[in-house]
Design a protein around this motif. Structure first.
Motif, short mmCIF file in Angstrom:
data_model
loop_
_atom_site.label_atom_id
_atom_site.label_comp_id
_atom_site.label_asym_id
_atom_site.label_seq_id
_atom_site.Cartn_x
_atom_site.Cartn_y
_atom_site.Cartn_z
N ALA A 198 0.83 -1.21 0.00
CA ALA A 198 0.00 0.00 0.00
C ALA A 198 0.86 1.25 0.00
O ALA A 198 0.42 2.30 -0.46
CB ALA A 198 -0.93 -0.01 1.21
N GLY A 199 2.09 1.12 0.53
CA GLY A 199 2.97 2.27 0.59
C GLY A 199 4.03 2.09 1.65
O GLY A 199 4.49 0.97 1.89
N VAL A 200 4.40 3.18 2.32
CA VAL A 200 5.47 3.16 3.32
C VAL A 200 5.02 3.81 4.61
O VAL A 200 4.23 4.75 4.61
CB VAL A 200 6.74 3.87 2.80
CG1 VAL A 200 7.47 3.00 1.79
CG2 VAL A 200 6.42 5.24 2.20
N GLU A 201 5.56 3.28 5.72
CA GLU A 201 5.34 3.87 7.03
C GLU A 201 6.60 4.63 7.40
O GLU A 201 7.72 4.11 7.31
CB GLU A 201 5.06 2.78 8.07
CG GLU A 201 4.80 3.31 9.47
CD GLU A 201 6.07 3.41 10.30
OE1 GLU A 201 6.13 4.32 11.16
OE2 GLU A 201 7.02 2.62 10.09
N LEU A 202 6.44 5.89 7.83
CA LEU A 202 7.56 6.79 8.05
C LEU A 202 7.51 7.35 9.46
O LEU A 202 6.44 7.43 10.08
CB LEU A 202 7.53 7.93 7.03
CG LEU A 202 7.38 7.48 5.57
CD1 LEU A 202 7.11 8.66 4.66
CD2 LEU A 202 8.62 6.73 5.12
N ALA A 203 8.67 7.79 9.98
CA ALA A 203 8.73 8.24 11.36
C ALA A 203 9.52 9.53 11.53
O ALA A 203 9.93 9.85 12.64
CB ALA A 203 9.32 7.14 12.25
N SER A 204 9.73 10.26 10.45
CA SER A 204 10.41 11.55 10.55
C SER A 204 10.14 12.36 9.29
O SER A 204 9.78 11.81 8.24
CB SER A 204 11.92 11.37 10.72
OG SER A 204 12.52 10.96 9.50
N LEU A 205 10.35 13.67 9.39
CA LEU A 205 10.21 14.52 8.22
C LEU A 205 11.28 14.19 7.19
O LEU A 205 11.03 14.27 5.98
CB LEU A 205 10.29 15.99 8.63
CG LEU A 205 10.15 17.02 7.50
CD1 LEU A 205 8.85 16.83 6.73
CD2 LEU A 205 10.25 18.43 8.06
N GLY A 206 12.47 13.80 7.65
CA GLY A 206 13.52 13.40 6.72
C GLY A 206 13.11 12.21 5.88
O GLY A 206 13.34 12.19 4.66
N LEU A 261 -5.08 7.19 16.46
CA LEU A 261 -4.55 7.37 17.80
C LEU A 261 -3.74 6.14 18.19
O LEU A 261 -4.24 5.01 18.16
CB LEU A 261 -5.69 7.57 18.81
CG LEU A 261 -5.25 7.62 20.28
CD1 LEU A 261 -4.34 8.81 20.55
CD2 LEU A 261 -6.47 7.62 21.21
N ARG A 262 -2.48 6.38 18.56
CA ARG A 262 -1.67 5.25 19.03
C ARG A 262 -1.97 4.99 20.50
O ARG A 262 -1.94 5.90 21.33
CB ARG A 262 -0.17 5.52 18.86
CG ARG A 262 0.68 4.36 19.38
CD ARG A 262 2.07 4.34 18.84
NE ARG A 262 2.80 3.19 19.35
CZ ARG A 262 3.97 2.79 18.88
NH1 ARG A 262 4.55 3.44 17.89
NH2 ARG A 262 4.58 1.74 19.40
N ILE A 263 -2.26 3.71 20.77
CA ILE A 263 -2.58 3.29 22.13
C ILE A 263 -1.48 2.36 22.63
O ILE A 263 -1.05 1.44 21.92
CB ILE A 263 -3.95 2.56 22.18
CG1 ILE A 263 -5.06 3.54 21.79
CG2 ILE A 263 -4.22 1.97 23.55
CD1 ILE A 263 -6.44 2.91 21.72
N VAL A 277 -1.23 10.08 15.99
CA VAL A 277 -0.97 10.98 17.11
C VAL A 277 -0.75 10.16 18.37
O VAL A 277 -1.32 9.08 18.53
CB VAL A 277 -2.12 11.99 17.30
CG1 VAL A 277 -2.17 12.95 16.12
CG2 VAL A 277 -3.46 11.28 17.48
N GLU A 278 0.06 10.71 19.29
CA GLU A 278 0.51 9.89 20.41
C GLU A 278 0.28 10.54 21.77
O GLU A 278 0.74 10.03 22.79
CB GLU A 278 1.99 9.53 20.24
CG GLU A 278 2.28 8.92 18.87
CD GLU A 278 3.32 7.82 18.91
OE1 GLU A 278 3.72 7.40 20.00
OE2 GLU A 278 3.73 7.38 17.83
N SER A 279 -0.44 11.68 21.80
CA SER A 279 -0.76 12.30 23.09
C SER A 279 -1.85 13.36 22.87
O SER A 279 -2.11 13.76 21.72
CB SER A 279 0.47 12.96 23.71
OG SER A 279 0.82 14.13 23.00
N VAL A 286 2.46 8.33 8.64
CA VAL A 286 3.53 8.84 9.49
C VAL A 286 3.19 8.66 10.96
O VAL A 286 2.07 8.97 11.40
CB VAL A 286 3.78 10.34 9.20
CG1 VAL A 286 4.75 10.93 10.22
CG2 VAL A 286 4.32 10.52 7.79
N GLY A 287 4.17 8.14 11.72
CA GLY A 287 4.04 8.01 13.16
C GLY A 287 5.26 8.62 13.84
O GLY A 287 6.03 9.36 13.24
N GLY A 288 5.43 8.26 15.11
CA GLY A 288 6.56 8.77 15.88
C GLY A 288 6.09 9.53 17.10
O GLY A 288 5.08 10.25 17.04
N PRO A 289 6.80 9.41 18.22
CA PRO A 289 6.29 9.91 19.50
C PRO A 289 6.54 11.39 19.78
O PRO A 289 6.03 11.90 20.76
CB PRO A 289 7.05 9.06 20.51
CG PRO A 289 8.35 8.77 19.83
CD PRO A 289 8.04 8.62 18.37
#
Length: 477
Positions: A128-136, A199-201, A175-177, A152-155
């Motif tokens: 389906a695509g890619v999961e990313l964790a930073s703007l870079g 929402l990440r749980i 989102v994480e908070s 996109v995820g990341g804490p």
């Protein structure tokens, strides 16, 4: 730089086809007969599978050319077997139910050739695509994927990071908070761009008996929100004119080794959808990744076909209209890259042989914290002429250290080798995930490893139809 394959007998190609034994196997399945020491490896027997056997023809050709070089250059390399990665992605995708979307986790291996191949697979419908964790990561992957193919995820996301992500047209953000919900709402309003949100749980999942390399459930965590406050955060998302609540993301841990354990985690997540009233409207459920691979070569790897069958049973019925998301990284690329480094010295300290290589944990950091990788020895073709004698060990347990001035710079501890000499090359298998990406590459400013990938026109040919002669190769930094 680019070069043609040399027209000479290919020992390594035959080795990778299982026809001859060029190097000393040091995988972790057996012990030498009669040896009481608990070795990390075994002496090779012809009937025992070895990880180099799984290498594709173009990758084996490229490895053969690299290890034919003089070790005096001190070059180390990563070899990315992209044809094998392509097959792994296709096989993974085939095992999944129709309502499962697979996103490659770029954090595992962000090599551009790997990412480009994942884009090809996404465009062909295998991802389906890619999961990313930073703007870079978003900026780099935007060269290969459109916004609808990126999640996109990341804490810890700043306003600037969220702004860049939304400007790239990313499909959804995790989102994480509670604070991050308000920050994302502010940025979305400023840009005039509504955004879909998961929402990440942090799941209160009982991980007892699961040998995770990284536990994420049932612990105090920087990731996500605890179950007890999830409903409050969901209601805040739903109250916004700029945020579209679409569902949840969770992660039980890294390194599931048994299908039954992973499916127990899936059952727990499905239970969240009924235990927390606000989650009844969740259209998407992101189960994360965490699929373990068998670094020990002892047959402990996760049976993905059994996982697929279990998911088919669970994600039907009342869950059939939901989209479930998986984010595998290690499983898709981990077994299909190799770290190659030459042996520069062998000496004895405290009665134990110490092998010193040109590379180190600034290239491959994972063994420092997680243990030995599978290892093969490829004998060098040239012995340095200035040596009065060539240091060598036979049937020995060794530690393999790197070039850094750090006492923790060891790529393997208590590693059994059958035969090893200065001038040989060590090939560390299963180095395709969290290799160079996880390593402190700038420490002491040593040379970076060369990145080896088969040339593009080779990759475009059917794997089984490749000819061994006249194959063009490339070494791309």
């Amino acid at each position: 730089f680019f070069f043609e394959a040399m027209m000479r007998p290919r020992e390594l190609l035959r080795l990778c086809s299982g026809h001859i034994r060029r190097g000393a196997s040091t995988s972790t399945a057996n012990q030498p007969a009669g040896d009481s020491h608990q070795h990390a490896g075994y002496i090779h027997h012809p009937e025992v599978p070895r990880f180099l056997h799984n290498m594709s023809v173009p990758a084996a050709q490229l490895l053969d050319d690299f290890t034919s070089r003089s070790t005096g250059e001190g070059l180390s390399a990563y070899l990315h077997d992209i044809p094998s990665m392509r097959h792994a992605v296709r096989d993974f995708s085939k095992t999944m139910p129709q309502n499962v979307s697979v996103y490659y986790a770029v954090k595992a291996n962000a090599n551009r050739a790997v990412v480009a191949e994942m884009a090809n697979l996404a465009n062909a419908g295998h991802l389906a695509g890619v999961e990313l964790a930073s703007l870079g990561e978003v900026r780099m992957c935007s060269e290969y994927f459109n916004g609808s193919q990126m999640i996109v995820g990341g804490p810890s996301k700043s306003e600037a990071a969220l702004m860049g992500v939304l400007e790239a047209g990313v499909r959804q953000i995790h989102v994480e908070s509670y604070t991050e919900v308000e920050r994302l709402e502010y940025v979305a309003r400023q840009l005039g761009k509504p955004v879909e949100v998961l929402l990440r749980i942090n799941p209160n999942f009982d991980t007892k008996g699961i040998p995770f390399t990284c536990q994420m459930g049932q612990v105090s965590s920087k990731f996500g929100v605890d179950e007890e406050v999830a409903e409050k955060v969901v209601q805040r998302i739903q109250s916004s004119d700029w945020l579209r609540f679409k569902g949840i993301q969770t992660m039980g841990g890294c390194g599931f080794q048994e299908a039954s354990q992973y499916l127990r985690y899936v059952d727990f997540v499905l239970g969240l959808l009924t235990r927390i009233p606000a989650l009844a409207e969740a259209e998407r459920v992101n189960l994360g990744g965490g699929f373990g691979i068998d670094y020990s070569l002892e047959g402990k790897g996760l049976d993905m076909h059994e996982v697929g069958r279990g998911l088919c049973e669970r994600l039907t019925g009342r869950n059939a209209d939901r989209e479930f998301i998986l984010e595998p990284g290690r499983w898709l690329v981990g077994p299909y890259s190799y770290y190659v480094t030459p042996v520069l010295d062998i000496k004895v300290s405290g009665g134990k042989p110490i092998v010193l290589v040109a590379g180190g944990y600034h290239h491959l950091y994972r063994p420092v914290h997680c243990g030995n990788h599978p290892l093969e020895v490829v004998p060098g073709l040239e012995v340095p002429k200035y040596l009065s004698q060539v240091p060598r060990v036979e049937r020995s347990v060794v530690d393999i250290g790197g070039a850094l001035q750090s006492p923790s710079d060891f790529l393997a501890r208590d590693q059994f080798v059958e035969s090893l000499a200065v001038g040989d090359y060590l090939v560390f298998g299963y180095a395709g995930a969290y290799g160079i990406e996880l390593s402190p590459t700038n420490f002491l400013m040593h040379a970076q490893p060369v990145m080896l990938v088969p040339q593009e026109e080779v990759l475009s040919q059917p794997r089984d139809g490749l000819k061994k002669e006249n194959i063009k190769l490339s070494m791309a930094h």
